[in-house]
Motif scaffolding. Sequence first.
Motif, PDB file in Angstrom:
ATOM      1  N   ILE A  23       0.838  -1.210   0.000  1.00 39.44           N
ATOM      2  CA  ILE A  23       0.000   0.000   0.000  1.00 39.44           C
ATOM      3  C   ILE A  23       0.866   1.250   0.000  1.00 39.44           C
ATOM      4  N   LYS A  24       1.876   1.282   0.866  1.00 42.87           N
ATOM      5  CA  LYS A  24       2.733   2.460   0.961  1.00 42.87           C
ATOM      6  C   LYS A  24       3.448   2.742  -0.363  1.00 42.87           C
ATOM      7  N   GLU A  25       3.968   1.695  -0.978  1.00 47.11           N
ATOM      8  CA  GLU A  25       4.654   1.865  -2.256  1.00 47.11           C
ATOM      9  C   GLU A  25       3.697   2.371  -3.330  1.00 47.11           C
ATOM     10  N   LYS A  26       2.493   1.772  -3.382  1.00 49.64           N
ATOM     11  CA  LYS A  26       1.512   2.147  -4.395  1.00 49.64           C
ATOM     12  C   LYS A  26       1.053   3.591  -4.212  1.00 49.64           C
ATOM     13  N   LEU A  27       0.763   3.977  -2.974  1.00 46.50           N
ATOM     14  CA  LEU A  27       0.260   5.324  -2.728  1.00 46.50           C
ATOM     15  C   LEU A  27       1.304   6.401  -3.016  1.00 46.50           C
ATOM     16  N   LEU A  28       2.547   6.134  -2.675  1.00 54.45           N
ATOM     17  CA  LEU A  28       3.609   7.111  -2.986  1.00 54.45           C
ATOM     18  C   LEU A  28       3.719   7.342  -4.489  1.00 54.45           C
ATOM     19  N   ASN A  29       3.565   6.279  -5.275  1.00 55.43           N
ATOM     20  CA  ASN A  29       3.603   6.424  -6.732  1.00 55.43           C
ATOM     21  C   ASN A  29       2.412   7.236  -7.223  1.00 55.43           C
ATOM     22  N   ILE A  30       1.230   6.986  -6.634  1.00 58.48           N
ATOM     23  CA  ILE A  30       0.034   7.730  -7.017  1.00 58.48           C
ATOM     24  C   ILE A  30       0.198   9.208  -6.689  1.00 58.48           C
ATOM     25  N   ILE A  31       0.723   9.484  -5.500  1.00 61.53           N
ATOM     26  CA  ILE A  31       0.905  10.882  -5.057  1.00 61.53           C
ATOM     27  C   ILE A  31       1.899  11.618  -5.956  1.00 61.53           C
ATOM     28  N   LYS A  32       3.013  10.967  -6.282  1.00 63.92           N
ATOM     29  CA  LYS A  32       4.014  11.605  -7.144  1.00 63.92           C
ATOM     30  C   LYS A  32       3.450  11.894  -8.526  1.00 63.92           C
ATOM     31  N   HIS A  33       2.677  10.950  -9.040  1.00 58.25           N
ATOM     32  CA  HIS A  33       2.088  11.142 -10.364  1.00 58.25           C
ATOM     33  C   HIS A  33       1.073  12.276 -10.343  1.00 58.25           C
ATOM     34  N   ARG A  34       0.229  12.329  -9.304  1.00 51.22           N
ATOM     35  CA  ARG A  34      -0.763  13.401  -9.197  1.00 51.22           C
ATOM     36  C   ARG A  34      -0.080  14.753  -9.018  1.00 51.22           C
ATOM     37  N   LYS A  35       1.022  14.765  -8.296  1.00 57.12           N
ATOM     38  CA  LYS A  35       1.773  15.998  -8.075  1.00 57.12           C
ATOM     39  C   LYS A  35       2.263  16.567  -9.403  1.00 57.12           C
ATOM     40  N   GLU A  36       2.761  15.679 -10.259  1.00 61.60           N
ATOM     41  CA  GLU A  36       3.239  16.099 -11.572  1.00 61.60           C
ATOM     42  C   GLU A  36       2.095  16.632 -12.419  1.00 61.60           C
ATOM     43  N   GLU A  37       0.932  15.991 -12.333  1.00 63.13           N
ATOM     44  CA  GLU A  37      -0.242  16.442 -13.084  1.00 63.13           C
ATOM     45  C   GLU A  37      -0.652  17.849 -12.669  1.00 63.13           C
ATOM     46  N   LEU A  38      -0.722  18.073 -11.353  1.00 61.11           N
ATOM     47  CA  LEU A  38      -1.141  19.376 -10.847  1.00 61.11           C
ATOM     48  C   LEU A  38      -0.111  20.450 -11.147  1.00 61.11           C
ATOM     49  N   HIS A  39       1.162  20.088 -11.133  1.00 57.26           N
ATOM     50  CA  HIS A  39       2.229  21.053 -11.426  1.00 57.26           C
ATOM     51  C   HIS A  39       2.182  21.484 -12.892  1.00 57.26           C
ATOM     52  N   GLY A  40       1.795  20.533 -13.758  1.00 53.40           N
ATOM     53  CA  GLY A  40       1.735  20.849 -15.182  1.00 53.40           C
ATOM     54  C   GLY A  40       0.470  21.576 -15.589  1.00 53.40           C
ATOM     55  N   ASP A  41      -0.554  21.531 -14.726  1.00 52.45           N
ATOM     56  CA  ASP A  41      -1.820  22.191 -15.058  1.00 52.45           C
ATOM     57  C   ASP A  41      -2.341  22.905 -13.814  1.00 52.45           C
ATOM     58  N   HIS A  42      -1.983  24.171 -13.627  1.00 45.89           N
ATOM     59  CA  HIS A  42      -2.357  24.924 -12.431  1.00 45.89           C
ATOM     60  C   HIS A  42      -3.852  25.238 -12.388  1.00 45.89           C
ATOM     61  N   ASN A  43      -4.512  25.123 -13.537  1.00 43.43           N
ATOM     62  CA  ASN A  43      -5.946  25.423 -13.587  1.00 43.43           C
ATOM     63  C   ASN A  43      -6.810  24.185 -13.449  1.00 43.43           C
ATOM     64  N   LYS A  44      -6.168  23.051 -13.218  1.00 43.02           N
ATOM     65  CA  LYS A  44      -6.900  21.789 -13.090  1.00 43.02           C
ATOM     66  C   LYS A  44      -7.852  21.843 -11.900  1.00 43.02           C
ATOM     67  N   GLU A  45      -9.102  21.413 -12.122  1.00 41.59           N
ATOM     68  CA  GLU A  45     -10.088  21.431 -11.035  1.00 41.59           C
ATOM     69  C   GLU A  45      -9.715  20.386  -9.992  1.00 41.59           C
ATOM     70  N   VAL A  46      -9.905  20.769  -8.729  1.00 38.94           N
ATOM     71  CA  VAL A  46      -9.550  19.889  -7.611  1.00 38.94           C
ATOM     72  C   VAL A  46     -10.826  19.413  -6.932  1.00 38.94           C
ATOM     73  N   HIS A  47     -11.090  18.109  -7.018  1.00 37.30           N
ATOM     74  CA  HIS A  47     -12.307  17.570  -6.424  1.00 37.30           C
ATOM     75  C   HIS A  47     -12.025  16.540  -5.330  1.00 37.30           C
ATOM     76  N   ASP A  48     -11.048  15.667  -5.558  1.00 37.46           N
ATOM     77  CA  ASP A  48     -10.821  14.573  -4.610  1.00 37.46           C
ATOM     78  C   ASP A  48      -9.899  15.015  -3.468  1.00 37.46           C
ATOM     79  N   LEU A  49      -9.869  14.209  -2.418  1.00 36.50           N
ATOM     80  CA  LEU A  49      -9.095  14.524  -1.220  1.00 36.50           C
ATOM     81  C   LEU A  49      -7.605  14.652  -1.516  1.00 36.50           C
TER      82      LEU A  49
END
Length: 461
Positions: free
Chosen positions: A215-241
Amino acid sequence: MASVFVLYSLILAITIFLITLTLIRFQTSKSSEKEARKKLPPGKIGWPIIGETLEYISYPQKFIQERMSKHSKEIFKTSVAGGKMAVLCGPLGNKFLFSNETNKLVTPWWPSSVSKHLIFPSCKSSSLSSSSSSSSSLDNDHSFLKLEAMQQYVHPLSKEFTFALACRLFINYENPDQVKELAKPFFDVAKGIMSAPLNIPGTPFNGAVKGGAAIKEKLLNIIKHRKEELHGDHNKEVHDLLSRLLVKSDENGKFLGEKEIANKIIGYLLASFYTTSTTITFVLSHLADHPYVYDKVFEEQLEIAKSKKVGELLNWGDIQKMKYTWNVVCESMRMAPPAQAAFKEVTTELTYAGFTIPKGWKVSWSVHSTYKDPKYFSNPEKFDPSRFEGNGPPPYTFVPFGGGPRMCVGKEYARVEILAFVHNVVTRFRLKKANPHEKIVYTPEPIPTEGLRMCLQPLEI
């Protein structure tokens, strides 16, 4: 030569085990001498390491009630999940523990299967408690939780449903394959939460350890990927936790670290499906067992369904109208509690009911000290939703969501999820159990041995 090596290894392993056991007993006897000078709660600790864990998880209701009868109706000692523990009983015990986290007498505690192997250490918010009372604005922002025939296996399906919904809301995971990949290690952790702390291949604890690492390994990968998405698109709508935690800073402008965010996500995911799926399972079980209750629930839900336009979804106002259905849910949680207890650690030696509870001991409240007590619930083995009409049960006797400053902040989330599920089932199907005599086992939460196979008769409304 090989047989000699195997024999030597076996002798060495047995020697190490015996030395370890001797050291444990020596340390236990030393601490027991100190504790003997204090008036400790009555009861017994059980075996070294495993204590009375196996007895507890096999039938928690019997475990609690037998010890209350034998030792004290107010408090007794035991050892569960690797720690000496005092169990406080009755509504007064519940009230004492609910109200004493604010003055720091006790603090939340998780078994080592979770605390050591599921969460990331050295984080500011390392607790898995989703109801943390921290003063941080990030910790207190729980607004996202207040959301305004054929045979099927109800129990496994309810687990899949509740986990998939949580994944969608918390981390925006919608792909079924991705959800299944994340779900399996979570289910392994859930199985081993209250197991004896024996990290041996094949044991529930070992499964929880492996699941926690995955779980820890999987979630860290998810977080890093989401971080990159948000960094590349500052106007991206934020809905999930997850996205909210990544883009929102606290009052000092500081952002949470990746491991801190992972701990929070783990806590919410674990809490959101673990007990809710069990509740849904037994609500449907009780509706099938009691046709007159089903009829009243159906009548209430049908009235709501007929008030909706074609394709219109349920809203918060509809949930508020489901009063009788919620009484049924509460009675189901009383009869088959999805959560058996909650655990805390004593931070300052305290006294309760004339007994001393040393610093470092664990303390617990248990639903089984009140839920089946005729003093609080007359004819307690009868399924009777009317108990929750009016003012309902006496204070601190019915506590499915805990109480005090750490009452579960996901209460409304769980309420919406359960009631929406029930609405969609009873307005579409009549329920009949494939096996009316199916047995229930405990791990320690109740589980139907056959998965609660249900015959569903389609309805036309």
